[in-house]
Design an enzyme around this catalytic site. Structure first.
Site, PDB file in Angstrom:
ATOM      1  N   LYS A 158       0.840  -1.202   0.000  1.00  0.00           N
ATOM      2  CA  LYS A 158       0.000   0.000   0.000  1.00  0.00           C
ATOM      3  C   LYS A 158       0.879   1.258   0.000  1.00  0.00           C
ATOM      4  O   LYS A 158       0.690   2.159  -0.797  1.00  0.00           O
ATOM      5  CB  LYS A 158      -0.903  -0.036   1.234  1.00  0.00           C
ATOM      6  CG  LYS A 158      -1.831   1.132   1.369  1.00  0.00           C
ATOM      7  CD  LYS A 158      -2.803   0.871   2.519  1.00  0.00           C
ATOM      8  CE  LYS A 158      -3.552   2.132   2.898  1.00  0.00           C
ATOM      9  NZ  LYS A 158      -4.513   1.888   3.971  1.00  0.00           N
ATOM     10  N   GLU A 210      10.634  -4.611   4.635  1.00  0.00           N
ATOM     11  CA  GLU A 210      10.772  -6.012   4.244  1.00  0.00           C
ATOM     12  C   GLU A 210      10.402  -6.221   2.774  1.00  0.00           C
ATOM     13  O   GLU A 210      11.093  -6.922   2.033  1.00  0.00           O
ATOM     14  CB  GLU A 210       9.848  -6.901   5.094  1.00  0.00           C
ATOM     15  CG  GLU A 210      10.181  -6.950   6.566  1.00  0.00           C
ATOM     16  CD  GLU A 210       9.389  -5.939   7.384  1.00  0.00           C
ATOM     17  OE1 GLU A 210       9.195  -4.804   6.891  1.00  0.00           O
ATOM     18  OE2 GLU A 210       8.992  -6.278   8.512  1.00  0.00           O
ATOM     19  N   GLY A 229      -4.942  -2.117   5.191  1.00  0.00           N
ATOM     20  CA  GLY A 229      -4.099  -3.229   4.735  1.00  0.00           C
ATOM     21  C   GLY A 229      -4.724  -4.595   4.974  1.00  0.00           C
ATOM     22  O   GLY A 229      -4.840  -5.421   4.057  1.00  0.00           O
ATOM     23  N   ARG A 230      -5.178  -4.831   6.193  1.00  0.00           N
ATOM     24  CA  ARG A 230      -5.710  -6.172   6.508  1.00  0.00           C
ATOM     25  C   ARG A 230      -7.112  -6.392   5.958  1.00  0.00           C
ATOM     26  O   ARG A 230      -7.704  -7.450   6.153  1.00  0.00           O
ATOM     27  CB  ARG A 230      -5.639  -6.433   8.021  1.00  0.00           C
ATOM     28  CG  ARG A 230      -6.333  -5.396   8.879  1.00  0.00           C
ATOM     29  CD  ARG A 230      -5.931  -5.535  10.341  1.00  0.00           C
ATOM     30  NE  ARG A 230      -6.434  -4.436  11.157  1.00  0.00           N
ATOM     31  CZ  ARG A 230      -5.844  -3.257  11.296  1.00  0.00           C
ATOM     32  NH1 ARG A 230      -4.718  -3.016  10.639  1.00  0.00           N
ATOM     33  NH2 ARG A 230      -6.345  -2.325  12.067  1.00  0.00           N
ATOM     34  N   GLU A 253      -4.848  -7.200  15.194  1.00  0.00           N
ATOM     35  CA  GLU A 253      -4.320  -5.880  14.830  1.00  0.00           C
ATOM     36  C   GLU A 253      -5.451  -4.839  14.902  1.00  0.00           C
ATOM     37  O   GLU A 253      -5.198  -3.653  15.064  1.00  0.00           O
ATOM     38  CB  GLU A 253      -3.712  -5.916  13.415  1.00  0.00           C
ATOM     39  CG  GLU A 253      -2.692  -4.822  13.193  1.00  0.00           C
ATOM     40  CD  GLU A 253      -1.839  -5.034  11.953  1.00  0.00           C
ATOM     41  OE1 GLU A 253      -0.641  -5.321  12.100  1.00  0.00           O
ATOM     42  OE2 GLU A 253      -2.366  -4.911  10.834  1.00  0.00           O
ATOM     43  N   HIS A 284      -5.338 -33.778  17.673  1.00  0.00           N
ATOM     44  CA  HIS A 284      -4.207 -34.590  18.150  1.00  0.00           C
ATOM     45  C   HIS A 284      -3.109 -33.706  18.714  1.00  0.00           C
ATOM     46  O   HIS A 284      -1.980 -34.154  18.882  1.00  0.00           O
ATOM     47  CB  HIS A 284      -3.679 -35.459  17.007  1.00  0.00           C
ATOM     48  CG  HIS A 284      -4.728 -36.397  16.482  1.00  0.00           C
ATOM     49  ND1 HIS A 284      -4.817 -37.706  16.877  1.00  0.00           N
ATOM     50  CD2 HIS A 284      -5.764 -36.182  15.641  1.00  0.00           C
ATOM     51  CE1 HIS A 284      -5.858 -38.273  16.283  1.00  0.00           C
ATOM     52  NE2 HIS A 284      -6.450 -37.361  15.525  1.00  0.00           N
ATOM     53  N   LYS A 327       9.233  -1.129  14.551  1.00  0.00           N
ATOM     54  CA  LYS A 327       9.788  -0.787  13.233  1.00  0.00           C
ATOM     55  C   LYS A 327      10.816   0.329  13.366  1.00  0.00           C
ATOM     56  O   LYS A 327      11.901   0.260  12.790  1.00  0.00           O
ATOM     57  CB  LYS A 327       8.667  -0.268  12.312  1.00  0.00           C
ATOM     58  CG  LYS A 327       7.812  -1.296  11.650  1.00  0.00           C
ATOM     59  CD  LYS A 327       7.056  -0.599  10.510  1.00  0.00           C
ATOM     60  CE  LYS A 327       5.676  -1.156  10.331  1.00  0.00           C
ATOM     61  NZ  LYS A 327       4.836  -0.376   9.442  1.00  0.00           N
TER      62      LYS A 327
HETATM   63  C1  G6Q Z   1      -2.576  -3.995   8.005  1.00  0.00           C
HETATM   64  C2  G6Q Z   1      -1.366  -3.296   8.352  1.00  0.00           C
HETATM   65  C3  G6Q Z   1      -0.094  -3.963   7.920  1.00  0.00           C
HETATM   66  C4  G6Q Z   1       0.290  -3.697   6.489  1.00  0.00           C
HETATM   67  C5  G6Q Z   1       1.741  -4.129   6.269  1.00  0.00           C
HETATM   68  C6  G6Q Z   1       2.203  -3.924   4.855  1.00  0.00           C
HETATM   69  O1  G6Q Z   1      -3.672  -3.564   8.196  1.00  0.00           O
HETATM   70  O2  G6Q Z   1      -1.467  -1.988   7.909  1.00  0.00           O
HETATM   71  O3  G6Q Z   1      -0.108  -5.350   8.140  1.00  0.00           O
HETATM   72  O4  G6Q Z   1      -0.571  -4.353   5.611  1.00  0.00           O
HETATM   73  O5  G6Q Z   1       2.565  -3.429   7.153  1.00  0.00           O
HETATM   74  O6  G6Q Z   1       2.079  -2.585   4.491  1.00  0.00           O
HETATM   75  P1  G6Q Z   1       2.227  -2.150   3.001  1.00  0.00           P
HETATM   76  O7  G6Q Z   1       1.137  -2.758   2.210  1.00  0.00           O
HETATM   77  O8  G6Q Z   1       2.159  -0.646   3.016  1.00  0.00           O
HETATM   78  O9  G6Q Z   1       3.577  -2.651   2.529  1.00  0.00           O
END
Ligand code: G6Q
Length: 549
Positions: free
Chosen positions: A206, A212, A267-268, A353, A385, A513
């Site tokens: 996003k 990463e 994001g989620r 989250e 199990h 972070k």
């Molecule tokens: C989700 C969070 C988080 C995000 C990641 C990746 O709701 O905001 O998990 O999706 O940190 O972020 P980017 O899509 O910006 O790389």
């Protein structure tokens, strides 16, 4: 802003809890032959049976009252209307617009977002069709056989969960892979399975600023350019999904190969957007749109059904009942479906989250009640199990969700009957338990002495009265999966409303972070100010770090 504990409904629920907490579900079932019917709801092929919960009609009435008094109806309307209910980030929350299957406009700051949503869906259709039909070719004119999604968190967990769940819909000869962890092992393991000439990388971020993802993307790009011998190869092997055009261009991806989404998609909650491009590539755009349509059905149900018949509202209310009144600190999600093996991991992010917060919407620190439970789980029957012992006989009360489809895509004689029988039996066992008398009666048929029987009885007794809900679908189609995921999304939202927290931000992931950014140079030689433990760990790593890092 409503502190839930200050509502009349909360106080009434406290008093009600005192009265009903000792009732045993065995008795509730035997006293009321209609219980299962009264405490079940359906939506399309989905059966939501919540009758194996420690509730009476009055419990549900009071929980519904609580939702009313916390303003759930109003919050639902505000979310769908495009209001900036993600207040700490000043954003609307409109993943529902991404799956709006009708002509209704959805406005943010006075502008209809739907034309943009439809434009990107059509761009996704054109692109995925060309990859699937082999008209999109790589640098050496070969068709694509492998799609690698590079993203993390919300740009990974939803897509990987859905892609895995819908494996039966994958186009033959086209495979999806996911790289999320910055641990070099993740990228290396995936690159070992693919060929540069036939691999397409989707960089899903996003912000296009996530450390990463950018580190993985740059390494993947280096790998490709080294093997294909030209920077020009990047244009045919890298596409991006992002809200940040400038950063995409700076990375070297042609903006014509960028799939846009918007800051009102969290994001989620983004798998329904272009973040689902890898899903759409392997299952095809028609199936992707069926997924959206399933979620849309739930959106309409959530928006319009009375609270008492509203499945996500009831799911949320039950969670609050156990978490805040019985003190249940965790919630287990148990899909009896191997294809949902990433569902608990996906849900952990979606739920924890969103609702792992301790600041209330008015900025006070919440001290008189608890919020978001720990969400965890594994597919059945494997989980039986492993940790079911604790669910049946441990000292914690852990409400469970069982999820199961009647039909399998891989129907081998007997397998599905055994799978489903186990799912149903576990829920029954948790509810009814086994009394000491029943345990004794079973043991009396054995060769054991009276003393041995007496000694064993407590270990063979199950208190029961352990709550669960079962979600059953006919078959895990894209539509059924869309419905399932949207139910949980809205459940999480309703719980956030009741707990008076902002469910759509995630400031809690920032501190680590920031500190990691400061420590990276120190692992490479510079010095910094830290506590003794942090200094010791940095020093250990510097002494022992391997070559090539
Ligand atoms: C989700 C969070 C988080 C995000 C990641 C990746 O709701 O905001 O998990 O999706 O940190 O972020 P980017 O899509 O910006 O790389």
């Amino acid at each position: 802003m409503v502190d839930p504990t200050h509502t009349a409904a909360w106080r009434a629920l406290r008093a009600h809890h005192e009265k009903v907490s000792d009732l045993h579900m065995r008795a509730l079932f035997s006293d009321d032959p209609d219980r299962a019917v009264r405490f079940s709801l359906t939506l399309n092929d989905l059966l939501f049976d919540y009758s194996k919960n420690r509730i009476t009609d009055q419990t549900i009435s009071l929980l519904t009252e609580l939702c009313e008094q916390c303003g759930v109806r109003d919050w639902i309307a505000r979310m769908f209307s495009g209001e900036a209910i993600n207040e700490t980030e000043g954003r609307a929350v409109l993943h529902t617009a991404l799956r709006n299957r009708e002509d209704r406009s959805v406005t943010v700051d006075g502008a209809d977002v739907m034309p943009g949503v439809r434009r990107v869906l059509s761009q996704m259709r054109d692109f995925t069709t060309s990859v699937r039909e082999g008209t999109w070719t790589g640098h050496t004119a070969r068709a694509i056989t492998d799609v690698v999604n590079i993203g993390i968190g919300g740009s990974d967990l939803g897509p990987v969960m859905v892609t895995e769940a819908l494996r039966p819909y994958w186009k033959q000869g086209l495979r999806a892979h996911f790289v999320s962890n910055v641990d070099g092992t993740h990228l290396s393991e995936v690159l070992r399975q693919v060929q540069p000439e036939t691999t397409l990388f989707i960089i899903a971020s996003k912000t296009f600023a996530t450390q990463e993802t950018l580190v993985n993307a740059r390494s993947a790009r280096r790998w490709l350019v080294e093997r294909l011998g030209s920077e020009d190869a990047v244009a045919k092997h890298f596409v991006a999904v992002s809200t940040n055009r400038d950063a995409v261009v700076e990375f070297g991806i042609d903006p014509a190969h960028m799939f846009e989404f918007w800051d009102w998609v969290g994001g989620r909650y983004s798998l329904w957007s272009a973040v689902g491009l890898c899903i759409a590539t392997v299952i095809g755009m028609d199936h992707f749109e069926e997924l959206l349509a399933g979620a849309y059905e739930v959106d309409e149900h959530f928006r319009t059904a009375p609270l008492r018949e509203n499945i996500p509202v009831v799911m949320a209310a039950l969670g609050v009942w156990y978490h805040n009144f019985f003190g249940a600190s965790s919630h287990a999600v148990l899909p009896y479906d191997q294809s949902l093996h990433r569902f608990p991991a996906y849900l952990q992010q979606a739920d924890m989250e969103s609702n792992g917060k301790s600041a209330s919407r008015d900025g006070a620190i919440i001290s008189d009640y608890t919020t978001g439970p720990v969400v965890w789980g594994e597919p059945g029957t494997n989980a039986q199990h492993a940790f079911f012992q604790l669910l049946h006989q441990g000292t914690h009360l852990i409400p469970c969700d069982f999820i199961v489809a009647a039909q399998s895509y891989n129907a081998i004689p007997l397998h599905q009957d055994i799978l489903v029988a186990n799912c149903i039996a576990q829920a029954e066992a948790m509810m009814r338990g086994k009394t000491a008398d029943e345990a004794r009666a079973e043991l009396e048929h054995s060769d054991l002495s009276e003393d041995q029987v007496t000694a064993l009885v407590p270990h063979k007794t199950f208190a029961g009265n352990r709550p669960s809900s079962t979600l059953m679908v006919e078959k895990l189609t894209p539509g059924a999966l869309g419905r399932l995921v949207a139910l949980y999304e809205h459940k999480i939202f309703v719980q956030g409303v009741i707990w008076n927290i902002y469910s759509f931000d995630q400031w809690g992931v920032e501190l680590g972070k920031q500190l990691a950014k400061a420590i990276v140079p120190e692992l490479r030689g510079s010095e910094g100010e830290h506590d003794g433990s942090t200094r010791q760990l940095i020093a250990y790593y510097r002494r022992h770090k391997g070559p090539g890092t």
